[in-house]
Motif scaffolding. Structure first.
Motif, PDB file in Angstrom:
ATOM      1  N   ASP A  85      59.079  33.509  -8.630  1.00  0.00           N
ATOM      2  CA  ASP A  85      59.083  32.527  -7.544  1.00  0.00           C
ATOM      3  C   ASP A  85      60.091  32.191  -6.683  1.00  0.00           C
ATOM      4  O   ASP A  85      60.183  32.177  -5.560  1.00  0.00           O
ATOM      5  CB  ASP A  85      58.184  31.253  -8.007  1.00  0.00           C
ATOM      6  CG  ASP A  85      56.767  31.565  -8.217  1.00  0.00           C
ATOM      7  OD1 ASP A  85      56.241  32.715  -7.724  1.00  0.00           O
ATOM      8  OD2 ASP A  85      56.345  30.650  -8.892  1.00  0.00           O
ATOM      9  N   GLU A  89      61.109  33.179  -2.789  1.00  0.00           N
ATOM     10  CA  GLU A  89      61.513  32.328  -1.825  1.00  0.00           C
ATOM     11  C   GLU A  89      62.749  32.592  -1.260  1.00  0.00           C
ATOM     12  O   GLU A  89      62.917  32.471   0.050  1.00  0.00           O
ATOM     13  CB  GLU A  89      61.390  31.002  -2.688  1.00  0.00           C
ATOM     14  CG  GLU A  89      60.338  30.330  -2.969  1.00  0.00           C
ATOM     15  CD  GLU A  89      59.338  30.014  -1.861  1.00  0.00           C
ATOM     16  OE1 GLU A  89      59.969  29.607  -0.533  1.00  0.00           O
ATOM     17  OE2 GLU A  89      58.184  30.092  -1.836  1.00  0.00           O
ATOM     18  N   GLN A  90      63.584  33.093  -2.073  1.00  0.00           N
ATOM     19  CA  GLN A  90      65.096  33.488  -1.465  1.00  0.00           C
ATOM     20  C   GLN A  90      64.755  34.954  -0.497  1.00  0.00           C
ATOM     21  O   GLN A  90      65.367  34.528   0.496  1.00  0.00           O
ATOM     22  CB  GLN A  90      65.884  33.916  -2.635  1.00  0.00           C
ATOM     23  CG  GLN A  90      67.309  34.410  -2.245  1.00  0.00           C
ATOM     24  CD  GLN A  90      68.052  34.933  -3.338  1.00  0.00           C
ATOM     25  OE1 GLN A  90      67.619  35.063  -4.472  1.00  0.00           O
ATOM     26  NE2 GLN A  90      69.347  35.068  -3.147  1.00  0.00           N
ATOM     27  N   LYS A  92      62.131  35.506   1.002  1.00  0.00           N
ATOM     28  CA  LYS A  92      61.263  34.896   2.082  1.00  0.00           C
ATOM     29  C   LYS A  92      62.306  34.211   3.194  1.00  0.00           C
ATOM     30  O   LYS A  92      61.991  34.427   4.418  1.00  0.00           O
ATOM     31  CB  LYS A  92      60.217  34.283   1.770  1.00  0.00           C
ATOM     32  CG  LYS A  92      59.225  33.531   2.763  1.00  0.00           C
ATOM     33  CD  LYS A  92      57.988  32.666   2.416  1.00  0.00           C
ATOM     34  CE  LYS A  92      58.750  31.243   1.995  1.00  0.00           C
ATOM     35  NZ  LYS A  92      57.708  30.067   1.838  1.00  0.00           N
ATOM     36  N   ASN A  93      62.797  33.518   2.749  1.00  0.00           N
ATOM     37  CA  ASN A  93      64.019  32.673   3.700  1.00  0.00           C
ATOM     38  C   ASN A  93      64.939  33.595   4.331  1.00  0.00           C
ATOM     39  O   ASN A  93      65.368  33.493   5.384  1.00  0.00           O
ATOM     40  CB  ASN A  93      64.775  31.689   2.670  1.00  0.00           C
ATOM     41  CG  ASN A  93      63.986  30.684   2.284  1.00  0.00           C
ATOM     42  OD1 ASN A  93      62.821  30.214   2.919  1.00  0.00           O
ATOM     43  ND2 ASN A  93      64.569  29.990   1.258  1.00  0.00           N
TER      44      ASN A  93
END
Length: 98
Positions: A85, A89-90, A92-93
């Motif tokens: 996860d 997130e990394q 996706k950003n």
């Protein structure tokens, strides 16, 4: 009469010499003026300076469809357990900020 012919001949020689000298001086001056004109004209006809080509344009930013496709692939990798996860997130950003 011989004195008269001698005087006429002398006058003709002097006049001919004067004409020849005058023509030579005129040609020499014309040559000098032409050389001066050519030297003054050369800078005016210099070739234009060469400029470096412009740098290439930066690549266009990815459009929204491309970003959505990348996010879907990223979510699929997370669902398969390839990414954690935090990694999801990394990435996706990173995708959304580009």
């Amino acid at each position: 009469m011989p004195g008269l012919l001698r005087g006429v001949a002398r006058t003709a020689v002097v006049a001919g010499t004067a004409t020849a000298v005058s023509n030579r001086v005129s040609r020499r001056q014309a040559g000098r003026w032409a050389a001066e004109d050519q030297q003054q004209a050369e800078p005016q006809y210099a070739p234009p300076p060469q400029y470096a080509p412009p740098p290439p344009a930066p690549p266009p930013p990815p459009d929204m469809d491309t970003k959505l496709a990348q996010l879907k692939d990223l979510a699929a990798l997370r669902d398969q357990g390839v990414l954690t996860d935090a990694e999801f997130e990394q990435q996706k950003n990173r995708i959304l900020s580009s």
